[in-house]
Design a protein around this motif. Structure first.
Motif, PDB file in Angstrom:
ATOM      1  N   ASP A 192       0.830  -1.204   0.000  1.00 54.42           N
ATOM      2  CA  ASP A 192       0.000   0.000   0.000  1.00 54.42           C
ATOM      3  C   ASP A 192       0.867   1.258   0.000  1.00 54.42           C
ATOM      4  O   ASP A 192       2.012   1.245   0.445  1.00 54.42           O
ATOM      5  N   GLY A 193       0.275   2.333  -0.437  1.00 52.48           N
ATOM      6  CA  GLY A 193       0.885   3.645  -0.283  1.00 52.48           C
ATOM      7  C   GLY A 193       1.945   3.967  -1.326  1.00 52.48           C
ATOM      8  O   GLY A 193       2.529   3.089  -1.962  1.00 52.48           O
ATOM      9  N   SER A 194       2.200   5.251  -1.447  1.00 57.32           N
ATOM     10  CA  SER A 194       3.218   5.769  -2.367  1.00 57.32           C
ATOM     11  C   SER A 194       4.527   5.952  -1.625  1.00 57.32           C
ATOM     12  O   SER A 194       4.619   5.719  -0.410  1.00 57.32           O
ATOM     13  N   ALA A 195       5.537   6.399  -2.347  1.00 56.10           N
ATOM     14  CA  ALA A 195       6.828   6.688  -1.715  1.00 56.10           C
ATOM     15  C   ALA A 195       6.678   7.790  -0.670  1.00 56.10           C
ATOM     16  O   ALA A 195       7.323   7.752   0.382  1.00 56.10           O
ATOM     17  N   SER A 196       5.822   8.758  -0.935  1.00 61.57           N
ATOM     18  CA  SER A 196       5.617   9.835   0.044  1.00 61.57           C
ATOM     19  C   SER A 196       4.917   9.317   1.291  1.00 61.57           C
ATOM     20  O   SER A 196       5.206   9.770   2.402  1.00 61.57           O
ATOM     21  N   ASP A 197       3.982   8.376   1.122  1.00 58.23           N
ATOM     22  CA  ASP A 197       3.340   7.758   2.282  1.00 58.23           C
ATOM     23  C   ASP A 197       4.372   7.016   3.120  1.00 58.23           C
ATOM     24  O   ASP A 197       4.358   7.084   4.358  1.00 58.23           O
ATOM     25  N   ARG A 198       5.260   6.292   2.449  1.00 59.82           N
ATOM     26  CA  ARG A 198       6.319   5.566   3.157  1.00 59.82           C
ATOM     27  C   ARG A 198       7.171   6.523   3.975  1.00 59.82           C
ATOM     28  O   ARG A 198       7.467   6.262   5.146  1.00 59.82           O
ATOM     29  N   GLU A 199       7.564   7.621   3.379  1.00 63.62           N
ATOM     30  CA  GLU A 199       8.409   8.578   4.094  1.00 63.62           C
ATOM     31  C   GLU A 199       7.668   9.222   5.256  1.00 63.62           C
ATOM     32  O   GLU A 199       8.258   9.493   6.311  1.00 63.62           O
ATOM     33  N   ARG A 200       6.374   9.458   5.081  1.00 63.13           N
ATOM     34  CA  ARG A 200       5.586  10.054   6.162  1.00 63.13           C
ATOM     35  C   ARG A 200       5.528   9.108   7.365  1.00 63.13           C
ATOM     36  O   ARG A 200       5.750   9.530   8.499  1.00 63.13           O
ATOM     37  N   PHE A 201       5.246   7.850   7.111  1.00 65.21           N
ATOM     38  CA  PHE A 201       5.225   6.870   8.192  1.00 65.21           C
ATOM     39  C   PHE A 201       6.607   6.696   8.804  1.00 65.21           C
ATOM     40  O   PHE A 201       6.749   6.585  10.019  1.00 65.21           O
ATOM     41  N   LEU A 202       7.623   6.673   7.954  1.00 70.60           N
ATOM     42  CA  LEU A 202       8.980   6.451   8.441  1.00 70.60           C
ATOM     43  C   LEU A 202       9.440   7.607   9.322  1.00 70.60           C
ATOM     44  O   LEU A 202      10.067   7.392  10.371  1.00 70.60           O
ATOM     45  N   ASP A 203       9.131   8.829   8.927  1.00 69.53           N
ATOM     46  CA  ASP A 203       9.489   9.991   9.756  1.00 69.53           C
ATOM     47  C   ASP A 203       8.805   9.900  11.125  1.00 69.53           C
ATOM     48  O   ASP A 203       9.402  10.250  12.154  1.00 69.53           O
ATOM     49  N   ARG A 204       7.582   9.416  11.126  1.00 67.58           N
ATOM     50  CA  ARG A 204       6.845   9.286  12.379  1.00 67.58           C
ATOM     51  C   ARG A 204       7.497   8.220  13.271  1.00 67.58           C
ATOM     52  O   ARG A 204       7.646   8.401  14.484  1.00 67.58           O
ATOM     53  N   VAL A 205       7.885   7.115  12.660  1.00 61.52           N
ATOM     54  CA  VAL A 205       8.539   6.027  13.392  1.00 61.52           C
ATOM     55  C   VAL A 205       9.842   6.507  14.026  1.00 61.52           C
ATOM     56  O   VAL A 205      10.134   6.227  15.190  1.00 61.52           O
ATOM     57  N   ILE A 206      10.641   7.226  13.264  1.00 55.39           N
ATOM     58  CA  ILE A 206      11.923   7.731  13.766  1.00 55.39           C
ATOM     59  C   ILE A 206      11.704   8.725  14.898  1.00 55.39           C
ATOM     60  O   ILE A 206      12.426   8.725  15.903  1.00 55.39           O
ATOM     61  N   ALA A 207      10.688   9.579  14.759  1.00 56.40           N
ATOM     62  CA  ALA A 207      10.408  10.583  15.790  1.00 56.40           C
ATOM     63  C   ALA A 207       9.985   9.916  17.100  1.00 56.40           C
ATOM     64  O   ALA A 207      10.402  10.347  18.189  1.00 56.40           O
ATOM     65  N   ILE A 208       9.180   8.849  17.027  1.00 52.78           N
ATOM     66  CA  ILE A 208       8.758   8.144  18.238  1.00 52.78           C
ATOM     67  C   ILE A 208       9.959   7.455  18.877  1.00 52.78           C
ATOM     68  O   ILE A 208      10.152   7.502  20.103  1.00 52.78           O
ATOM     69  N   SER A 209      10.792   6.813  18.058  1.00 54.84           N
ATOM     70  CA  SER A 209      11.978   6.141  18.585  1.00 54.84           C
ATOM     71  C   SER A 209      12.910   7.125  19.280  1.00 54.84           C
ATOM     72  O   SER A 209      13.566   6.789  20.271  1.00 54.84           O
ATOM     73  N   ALA A 210      12.951   8.357  18.787  1.00 55.38           N
ATOM     74  CA  ALA A 210      13.851   9.374  19.343  1.00 55.38           C
ATOM     75  C   ALA A 210      13.448   9.825  20.742  1.00 55.38           C
ATOM     76  O   ALA A 210      14.261  10.440  21.449  1.00 55.38           O
ATOM     77  N   VAL A 211      12.211   9.509  21.164  1.00 59.60           N
ATOM     78  CA  VAL A 211      11.768   9.886  22.512  1.00 59.60           C
ATOM     79  C   VAL A 211      11.387   8.645  23.324  1.00 59.60           C
ATOM     80  O   VAL A 211      10.678   8.740  24.318  1.00 59.60           O
ATOM     81  N   SER A 212      11.860   7.484  22.880  1.00 66.24           N
ATOM     82  CA  SER A 212      11.575   6.237  23.586  1.00 66.24           C
ATOM     83  C   SER A 212      12.694   5.931  24.574  1.00 66.24           C
ATOM     84  O   SER A 212      13.729   6.599  24.602  1.00 66.24           O
ATOM     85  N   TRP A 213      12.511   4.867  25.363  1.00 64.88           N
ATOM     86  CA  TRP A 213      13.540   4.457  26.324  1.00 64.88           C
ATOM     87  C   TRP A 213      14.813   3.994  25.620  1.00 64.88           C
ATOM     88  O   TRP A 213      15.888   3.970  26.231  1.00 64.88           O
TER      89      TRP A 213
END
Length: 366
Positions: A192-213
């Motif tokens: 599913d999704g386009s390359a831009s969708d992938r990047e949007r989800f990926l940016d979100r994943v990285i941002a959450i990891s950056a404030v995780s334990w």
């Protein structure tokens, strides 16, 4: 990169599945490991045709102040299984050739440590046998387990087997998340999704990891190595139709995520993180329970939780695959010393420690 097409032809029939044997997986892993390692790929050709790969890296390691050279699989903390990349019909000739080459290059290494070996691993059986026949000391030991949940039944039938305490914890987490505001779960499903969708989800994943334990471990995705790995992997996995990302937002703020690869009926949960500020709310637990329910009834076979033995995973399943580690000790003085330390001295020290360790008497008064 020149090996990619031929490598993937072998990976298509590799017993560990396409995900962890694919060229793209190791290419992504190299984006991380190249910071501390040197590539050490052994490739076997029949004429011009590639028929097997032993995907290694070489590192300078040390123990008790003594340096030595170590070969290991090209893995990262997100690896679930690893093995020689070879079709079953070629495993004997490949392992004989790799063993002979490692013996020829014996001056280049003191220790070979092959981790993440799944059941029936070629390295644990055929390669080990070939190296032992050449006089090398080897040691194969269980290292951990990779728990999995069968997805072949219905969610209701599976969840009925879980404990009351787990269900109560899930209900409490759901209540806390609902009280916090508007909940929104999103899934970037495989294909599913386009390359831009992938990047949007990926940016979100990285941002959450950056404030995780995980920021305390150096493995959070905002670090250079892990981020290079996850970005390259996401590009490859999206092209292959394997990429699966789940996110949970409350009041439009992303609080939890799970990063998966799905192929051959297997769901591999590589990473799950949550915003540490909201730990009392348990957003990660809520997302995990939600996505598990969604994975049932889709023709999938297993959900792998990732290597590691902890109480949380045991609450979800009693099933697991054993993950082993193969150690091969070199003929050098350092290699022989490592064999003596790990095979003789350390086990003896543990026996002595356990023998004289005080036992706790039940009901003793403090």
């Amino acid at each position: 990169m020149a090996l990619r097409a031929a490598w993937n032809d072998i990976a298509a029939s590799c017993h560990i599945g396409r995900v962890f044997s694919s060229h793209g997986w190791f290419d992504a892993a190299w984006q991380w490991r190249q910071q501390t390692s040197r590539l050490y790929l052994l490739c076997l050709f029949d004429g011009q045709a590639l028929i097997a790969v032993l995907p290694l890296v070489r590192e300078d390691a040390s123990r008790n102040g003594v340096g030595y050279h170590e070969l290991s699989f090209l893995t990262v903390p997100d690896t679930q299984v690893c093995d020689i990349i070879v079709a079953g019909r070629n495993k004997d000739i490949a392992c004989a050739a790799f063993a002979a080459e490692l013996e020829r290059r014996r001056s280049e290494w003191d220790l070979i440590r092959l981790q993440f070996l799944p059941p029936d691993a070629v390295a644990a059986s055929t390669l080990r046998k070939a190296l032992t026949a050449m006089g090398f000391t080897t040691r194969l030991r269980p290292a951990t387990e990779n728990p999995f949940i069968s997805l072949l039944s219905s969610w209701d039938a599976y969840y009925a087997t879980r404990s009351r305490s787990l269900k109560k914890a899930n209900n409490l987490a759901a209540g806390r998340v609902r009280k916090a505001g508007v909940i929104h779960a999103e899934w970037l499903a495989p294909g599913d999704g386009s390359a831009s969708d992938r990047e949007r989800f990926l940016d979100r994943v990285i941002a959450i990891s950056a404030v995780s334990w995980k920021t305390t471990t150096g493995n959070s995705l905002d670090n250079a190595g892990p981020q290079a790995f996850i970005r390259r992997l996401s590009h490859v996995a999206h092209e292959c139709g394997w990429l699966s990302i789940w996110t949970l937002s409350v009041n439009d703020r992303p609080l939890a995520m799970e990063y998966q690869l799905i192929a051959d009926g297997r769901v591999h949960a590589l990473r799950s993180d949550f915003d540490a500020e909201f730990e009392p709310m348990s957003p990660g637990s809520h997302l995990n329970r939600y996505l598990l329910e969604q994975l049932f009834g889709r023709g999938l076979e297993r959900y792998y939780m990732g290597p590691g033995d902890n109480n949380y995973k045991r609450r979800w399943t009693e099933e697991a695959e054993t993950i082993e580690t193969l150690s091969v000790y070199g003929a050098s003085i350092k290699g022989r010393a490592l064999a003596l330390l790990e095979i003789a001295i350390r086990p003896l020290a543990r026996k002595i420690r356990d023998r004289f360790r005080p036992t706790t008497t039940q009901g003793a008064q403090s």
